[in-house]
Design an enzyme around this catalytic site. Structure first.
Site, PDB file in Angstrom:
ATOM      1  N   SER A   1       0.823  -1.214   0.000  1.00 16.88           N
ATOM      2  CA  SER A   1       0.000   0.000   0.000  1.00 16.88           C
ATOM      3  C   SER A   1       0.855   1.260   0.000  1.00 16.88           C
ATOM      4  CB  SER A   1      -0.872  -0.016   1.257  1.00 16.88           C
ATOM      5  OG  SER A   1      -1.411   1.258   1.502  1.00 16.88           O
TER       6      SER A   1
ATOM      7  N   TYR B   1      -2.171  -0.247  10.090  1.00 17.34           N
ATOM      8  CA  TYR B   1      -2.409  -0.830   8.757  1.00 17.34           C
ATOM      9  C   TYR B   1      -1.119  -0.732   7.924  1.00 17.34           C
ATOM     10  CZ  TYR B   1      -3.898  -1.024   3.871  1.00 17.34           C
ATOM     11  OH  TYR B   1      -3.999  -1.317   2.530  1.00 17.34           O
TER      12      TYR B   1
HETATM   13  N1  LIG Z   1      -8.479  -0.210  -2.455  1.00 14.71           N
HETATM   14  C1  LIG Z   1      -7.397   0.526  -2.264  1.00 14.71           C
HETATM   15  O1  LIG Z   1      -7.380   1.749  -2.527  1.00 14.71           O
HETATM   16  C2  LIG Z   1      -6.143  -0.090  -1.707  1.00 14.71           C
HETATM   17  C3  LIG Z   1      -5.018   0.740  -1.512  1.00 14.71           C
HETATM   18  C4  LIG Z   1      -3.847   0.181  -1.015  1.00 14.71           C
HETATM   19  C5  LIG Z   1      -3.780  -1.190  -0.759  1.00 14.71           C
HETATM   20  N2  LIG Z   1      -4.888  -1.971  -0.941  1.00 14.71           N
HETATM   21  C6  LIG Z   1      -4.776  -3.417  -0.657  1.00 14.71           C
HETATM   22  O2  LIG Z   1      -5.298  -4.134  -1.757  1.00 14.71           O
HETATM   23  C7  LIG Z   1      -5.913  -5.347  -1.309  1.00 14.71           C
HETATM   24  C8  LIG Z   1      -7.349  -5.411  -1.809  1.00 14.71           C
HETATM   25  O3  LIG Z   1      -8.058  -4.293  -1.279  1.00 14.71           O
HETATM   26  P1  LIG Z   1      -9.577  -4.014  -1.611  1.00 14.71           P
HETATM   27  O4  LIG Z   1      -9.750  -2.556  -1.704  1.00 14.71           O
HETATM   28  O5  LIG Z   1     -10.010  -4.883  -2.729  1.00 14.71           O
HETATM   29  O6  LIG Z   1     -10.240  -4.500  -0.233  1.00 14.71           O
HETATM   30  P2  LIG Z   1     -11.540  -5.411   0.014  1.00 14.71           P
HETATM   31  O7  LIG Z   1     -11.797  -5.353   1.485  1.00 14.71           O
HETATM   32  O8  LIG Z   1     -12.633  -5.005  -0.896  1.00 14.71           O
HETATM   33  O9  LIG Z   1     -11.032  -6.847  -0.386  1.00 14.71           O
HETATM   34  C9  LIG Z   1     -10.339  -7.702   0.500  1.00 14.71           C
HETATM   35  C10 LIG Z   1     -11.039  -9.049   0.523  1.00 14.71           C
HETATM   36  O10 LIG Z   1     -10.305  -9.879   1.419  1.00 14.71           O
HETATM   37  C11 LIG Z   1     -11.232 -10.643   2.168  1.00 14.71           C
HETATM   38  N3  LIG Z   1     -10.615 -10.992   3.450  1.00 14.71           N
HETATM   39  C12 LIG Z   1     -10.391 -10.181   4.517  1.00 14.71           C
HETATM   40  N4  LIG Z   1      -9.853 -10.882   5.523  1.00 14.71           N
HETATM   41  C13 LIG Z   1      -9.713 -12.169   5.075  1.00 14.71           C
HETATM   42  C14 LIG Z   1      -9.220 -13.360   5.657  1.00 14.71           C
HETATM   43  N5  LIG Z   1      -8.743 -13.385   6.911  1.00 14.71           N
HETATM   44  N6  LIG Z   1      -9.224 -14.499   4.896  1.00 14.71           N
HETATM   45  C15 LIG Z   1      -9.709 -14.487   3.620  1.00 14.71           C
HETATM   46  N7  LIG Z   1     -10.217 -13.380   3.041  1.00 14.71           N
HETATM   47  C16 LIG Z   1     -10.212 -12.235   3.759  1.00 14.71           C
HETATM   48  C17 LIG Z   1     -12.434  -9.744   2.368  1.00 14.71           C
HETATM   49  O11 LIG Z   1     -13.622 -10.488   2.614  1.00 14.71           O
HETATM   50  C18 LIG Z   1     -12.480  -8.977   1.044  1.00 14.71           C
HETATM   51  O12 LIG Z   1     -13.373  -9.560   0.138  1.00 14.71           O
HETATM   52  C19 LIG Z   1      -5.769  -5.333   0.211  1.00 14.71           C
HETATM   53  O13 LIG Z   1      -4.624  -6.062   0.544  1.00 14.71           O
HETATM   54  C20 LIG Z   1      -5.571  -3.872   0.546  1.00 14.71           C
HETATM   55  O14 LIG Z   1      -4.882  -3.711   1.746  1.00 14.71           O
HETATM   56  C21 LIG Z   1      -6.059  -1.451  -1.421  1.00 14.71           C
END
Ligand SMILES: NC(=O)c1ccc[n+]([C@@H]2O[C@H](COP(=O)([O-])OP(=O)(O)OC[C@H]3O[C@@H](n4cnc5c(N)ncnc54)[C@H](O)[C@@H]3O)[C@@H](O)[C@H]2O)c1
Length: 334
Positions: free
Chosen positions: A138, A163
């Site tokens: 991130s 985080y």
């Molecule tokens: N969306 C953004 O702007 C952003 C920015 C920086 C980093 N990220 C990273 O990208 C990745 C995806 O983010 P996103 O926005 O799609 O988030 P999201 O919450 O929509 O997707 C994450 C998914 O992981 C699943 N999950 C959570 N805990 C779990 C567990 N213990 N076991 C199995 N599944 C689990 C959730 O149910 C969810 O569907 C994450 O690692 C997040 O930290 C996202």
């Protein structure tokens, strides 16, 4: 490059925002996709179910999609999945996201983002055919850095939220495993991703909800913030390039952003225009854990795999706004 249909990718977090879009694209490109998600209730589970249902419904004929409801903290379940599916690639996106939630719920970050990540590393390492691991980091690892744009060579030893600390920990853990066990691990530092099927806890979604309800939107740091907003299609394009690249080192970290740092007030105005409303704003001070600005240098990813983000906020926000309005009108009527 289109790969043969025998290639298999395991996508963790396939019911999440980025995982859903990535899984959809890999299915389109002829990959066999295995999705793993716990469907945790950090935000509305119905949205996760809708994404999973859409993934199934839209998959090209003949495409293979297998999904499992599984918590990545369940090491035995994860081991079984790896043994049965033998993926070529693991795209690890499952995590507990959210900067602000990590202030109030620290332990879930330790559990999913640290222990869960270790489980993924262990399963990769012990797999009969060791997969290439591509994992989500991130932009938050840059903490309060003020040198812009953020480059991968910048120091990232001073996170300002738990985080961010867990994401930085993931990068360190992945480096260790790549070094010790010669398994390939590539981390992608995502910069504020948005688009259709967006997360409801994120700023644009909260703004859109408030604007459509005629409520004032909460604008932190009095609107004086800069964010590198990246449209989901550009993110997916970058992920595909990294997954399909054959020339990457054993371990590396890349920014994946838009390389445009937008003023928050401009973003709010484009969103309001797209929704056809006049925004009301409640100006508030900076929140704990938030950073003032994010701005990605994408030079490294461009050089490595030709990544070139294309979507400006003027193009991307109307697409998001259209989806948001339609999705929530439909789900409210049901
Ligand atoms: N969306 C953004 O702007 C952003 C920015 C920086 C980093 N990220 C990273 O990208 C990745 C995806 O983010 P996103 O926005 O799609 O988030 P999201 O919450 O929509 O997707 C994450 C998914 O992981 C699943 N999950 C959570 N805990 C779990 C567990 N213990 N076991 C199995 N599944 C689990 C959730 O149910 C969810 O569907 C994450 O690692 C997040 O930290 C996202």
């Amino acid at each position: 490059m289109k790969l043969s249909a025998t290639r298999k990718i395991l996508v963790t977090g396939h019911a999440g925002f980025i995982g859903f879009h990535a899984a959809q694209e890999f299915l389109r490109r002829g990959w066999n996709v295995v999705g793993v998600d716990s469907f945790c209730d950090y935000y509305d589970v119905a949205l996760k179910r809708d994404r999973a249902a859409r993934l199934e419904a839209d998959k090209p004929s003949g495409a293979r999609l297998a999904t499992r409801k599984l918590d990545i903290c369940d090491l035995e379940g994860l081991r079984e999945t790896f043994a049965e599916e033998a993926p070529d690639i693991v795209l690890h996106l499952a995590a507990q996201p959210g900067v602000r939630y990590s202030i109030t719920h620290p332990f879930v970050y330790q559990k999913t983002n640290v222990e869960g990540f270790l489980n993924i590393l262990e399963c990769c390492r012990h797999a009969a055919k060791v997969p290439k691991l591509v994992f989500a980091s991130s932009s938050s690892v840059y903490g309060g850095n003020t040198k812009m744009p953020f480059e991968e060579s910048d120091q990232v030893d001073t996170p300002i939220s738990l985080y961010a600390a867990t994401k930085k920990a993931n990068e360190l853990m992945a480096h260790t495993y790549a070094h010790l066990y010669k398994m390939q691990a590539i981390g992608l530092r995502f910069f504020t991703v948005y688009g259709p099927w967006y997360r409801p806890d994120m700023a644009l979604s909260l703004f859109a909800d408030a604007m459509l309800a005629g409520r004032p939107i909460k604008v932190f740091n009095h609107g004086d913030m800069l964010r590198d907003f990246t449209f989901i299609d550009d993110i997916v394009d970058g992920i595909v390039r990294v997954v399909e690249a054959a020339n990457l080192p054993l371990y590396d970290i890349f920014n994946i952003g838009n390389h445009r740092s937008e003023k928050l007030l401009d973003v709010i105005n484009v969103l309001a225009e797209s929704l056809g409303v006049e925004p009301k704003m409640e100006m508030l001070p900076m929140q704990a854990g938030d950073v003032y600005a994010t701005y990605a240098s994408v030079e490294k990813l461009h050089k490595a795999v030709g990544y070139e983000p294309k979507t400006t906020i003027r193009e991307g926000i109307p697409v998001f706004a259209k989806w948001h309005r339609k999705y929530y009108e439909r789900t409210c009527r049901e």
